[in-house]
Scaffold this active site. Structure first.
Site, PDB file in Angstrom:
ATOM      1  N   GLU A 196      15.714 -51.875 -15.623  1.00  0.00           N
ATOM      2  CA  GLU A 196      16.700 -51.307 -14.688  1.00  0.00           C
ATOM      3  C   GLU A 196      18.118 -51.182 -15.253  1.00  0.00           C
ATOM      4  OE1 GLU A 196      16.486 -53.644 -11.106  1.00  0.00           O
ATOM      5  OE2 GLU A 196      14.440 -53.008 -10.669  1.00  0.00           O
ATOM      6  N   ASN A 198      11.555 -50.476 -18.537  1.00  0.00           N
ATOM      7  CA  ASN A 198      10.996 -50.418 -17.182  1.00  0.00           C
ATOM      8  C   ASN A 198      12.094 -50.088 -16.167  1.00  0.00           C
ATOM      9  OD1 ASN A 198       8.653 -51.039 -15.434  1.00  0.00           O
ATOM     10  ND2 ASN A 198       9.869 -52.791 -14.714  1.00  0.00           N
ATOM     11  N   HIS A 230       8.233 -47.979  -6.750  1.00  0.00           N
ATOM     12  CA  HIS A 230       8.399 -48.508  -5.393  1.00  0.00           C
ATOM     13  C   HIS A 230       8.632 -47.296  -4.486  1.00  0.00           C
ATOM     14  CE1 HIS A 230       8.374 -52.626  -6.668  1.00  0.00           C
ATOM     15  NE2 HIS A 230       9.323 -52.380  -7.556  1.00  0.00           N
ATOM     16  N   GLU A 277       4.941 -51.428 -10.935  1.00  0.00           N
ATOM     17  CA  GLU A 277       5.255 -52.221  -9.734  1.00  0.00           C
ATOM     18  C   GLU A 277       4.919 -51.442  -8.469  1.00  0.00           C
ATOM     19  OE1 GLU A 277       9.246 -53.849  -9.823  1.00  0.00           O
ATOM     20  OE2 GLU A 277       9.150 -54.191 -11.986  1.00  0.00           O
ATOM     21  N   ASP A 311       4.110 -49.967  -5.098  1.00  0.00           N
ATOM     22  CA  ASP A 311       3.877 -50.264  -3.682  1.00  0.00           C
ATOM     23  C   ASP A 311       4.415 -49.089  -2.876  1.00  0.00           C
ATOM     24  OD1 ASP A 311       6.627 -50.915  -3.941  1.00  0.00           O
ATOM     25  OD2 ASP A 311       6.350 -53.035  -3.410  1.00  0.00           O
TER      26      ASP A 311
END
Ligand code: XIL
Length: 334
Positions: free
Chosen positions: A156, A197, A233, A261, A263
């Protein structure tokens, strides 16, 4: 080559190739996420909180359905180096040992990030921060060498507009800190795949393009980067019209891509459709090596909008079936 019809030998080879295809696809449709992903050489993982492994439904679901894990928090800087130079690997080791005992792979997350730094690191300046960053990377990557197949080396570091995030690392160390982190990680663990990432990279946009340009530059100069993680996400209904093309343009730079990750907030068919688009996209990109969802069950998700594949009672959701079907439908092998 001419247009003549195939001769007998060629007809036989075609017939046996067709027979092989017939016998390998539908007959072997797997019934778990991990087994199904493995059929194309991919993994399907989940983020894990070590303190949940004592709950049998959690542990059983994780072991039965997934073939890879990542520590949700246990390998972050605050957890692994609570005091300068004093490492604590107990939480990460618990997860590694649990996974290895079950034949599961382990992703490493994350060596350097602006968040979840120990408070002692947050106040460092200049070369003190530089030395702390490199010492941290070296200590953690050395410890887990041979245990993790990939590291999120840097997490990030970009803003939505494509500029660098003004973190303590960026402000104190300047633009070169990401390259330095990758070189240090490579020296500490030459065999793990080293990833950048981030989130908000779910299509071709200003942020993903800035990261793309960085990866292209790293590749052209021999900076050791092997993969890019797309956190993903998401929410049901998000526009994913360039999601696959974005993965592909990174893959075309010669790096692997991973969904790290995943979701999706929402429910029912809308949530399932978004999960399916992401899975289909990974399956269509031969360098997309695997998918990790950010948790096992809605019960313990970091989000409050039930974004995972198993509900609070560990029942499979519609999204689960959509993902399993997509994995079983194949796509390219990797
Ligand atoms: C989250 C964890 O799920 C939470 O338990 C924790 O409180 C905060 O971090 N991007 C990342 C992950 O890279 O490490 C974050 O995990 C979620 C967003």
């Amino acid at each position: 080559m001419t247009d003549r019809p195939p001769n007998r030998g060629m007809r036989r080879r075609i017939a046996s190739a067709v027979a092989a295809l017939t016998f390998t696809s539908p007959a072997q449709a797997a019934t778990t996420l991990g087994a199904s992903a493995a059929e194309s050489g991919r993994y399907f993982g989940a983020a894990v909180a070590g303190n949940r492994l004592s709950e049998s439904a959690y542990a059983n679901t994780l072991a039965a359905e997934f073939n890879s894990v990542v520590a949700e928090n246990a390998m972050k800087w605050d957890a692994t180096e609570p005091n300068p130079g004093q490492f604590n690997f107990s939480g990460g080791d618990q997860i590694v040992n649990w996974a290895q005992a079950r034949g599961m792979k382990v992703r490493g997350h994350t060596l350097v990030w602006h968040a979840q730094q120990p408070s002692w690191a947050q106040g460092l300046t200049g070369n003190n921060l530089r030395n702390a960053m490199n010492n941290h990377i070296t200590g953690v990557a050395n410890h887990y060498e041979g245990d993790v197949f990939a590291w999120d080396v840097v997490n990030e570091a970009f803003e939505w507009d494509g500029s660098r995030r003004q973190s303590n690392l960026q402000i104190q160390l300047g633009n070169g800190w990401i390259e330095e982190a990758f070189r240090t990680a490579d020296a500490a663990d030459p065999s793990a795949r080293l990833c950048y990432n981030d989130y908000g990279t779910d299509g071709i946009n200003a942020k993903s393009t800035a990261i793309y340009n960085m990866v292209r530059d790293f590749r052209s100069r021999g900076v050791p980067i092997d993969c890019v993680g797309f956190q993903s996400h998401l929410s049901a209904g998000d526009n994913l019209s360039s999601y696959q093309a974005n993965l592909q343009r990174f893959a075309d730079l010669g790096v692997d891509v991973e969904i790290t990750e995943l979701d999706v907030g929402g429910s029912g068919s809308g949530q399932a459709a978004t999960f399916k688009t992401v899975t289909d996209s990974c399956m269509a990109v031969s360098r997309c090596t695997g998918i990790t969802v950010w948790g096992v069950t809605d019960k313990y998700s970091w989000r409050n909008d039930d974004p995972l594949l198993f509900d609070d009672n560990y029942q499979k959701k519609q999204a689960y079936t959509a993902v399993l079907n997509s994995l079983n439908e194949g796509g390219g092998t990797c």
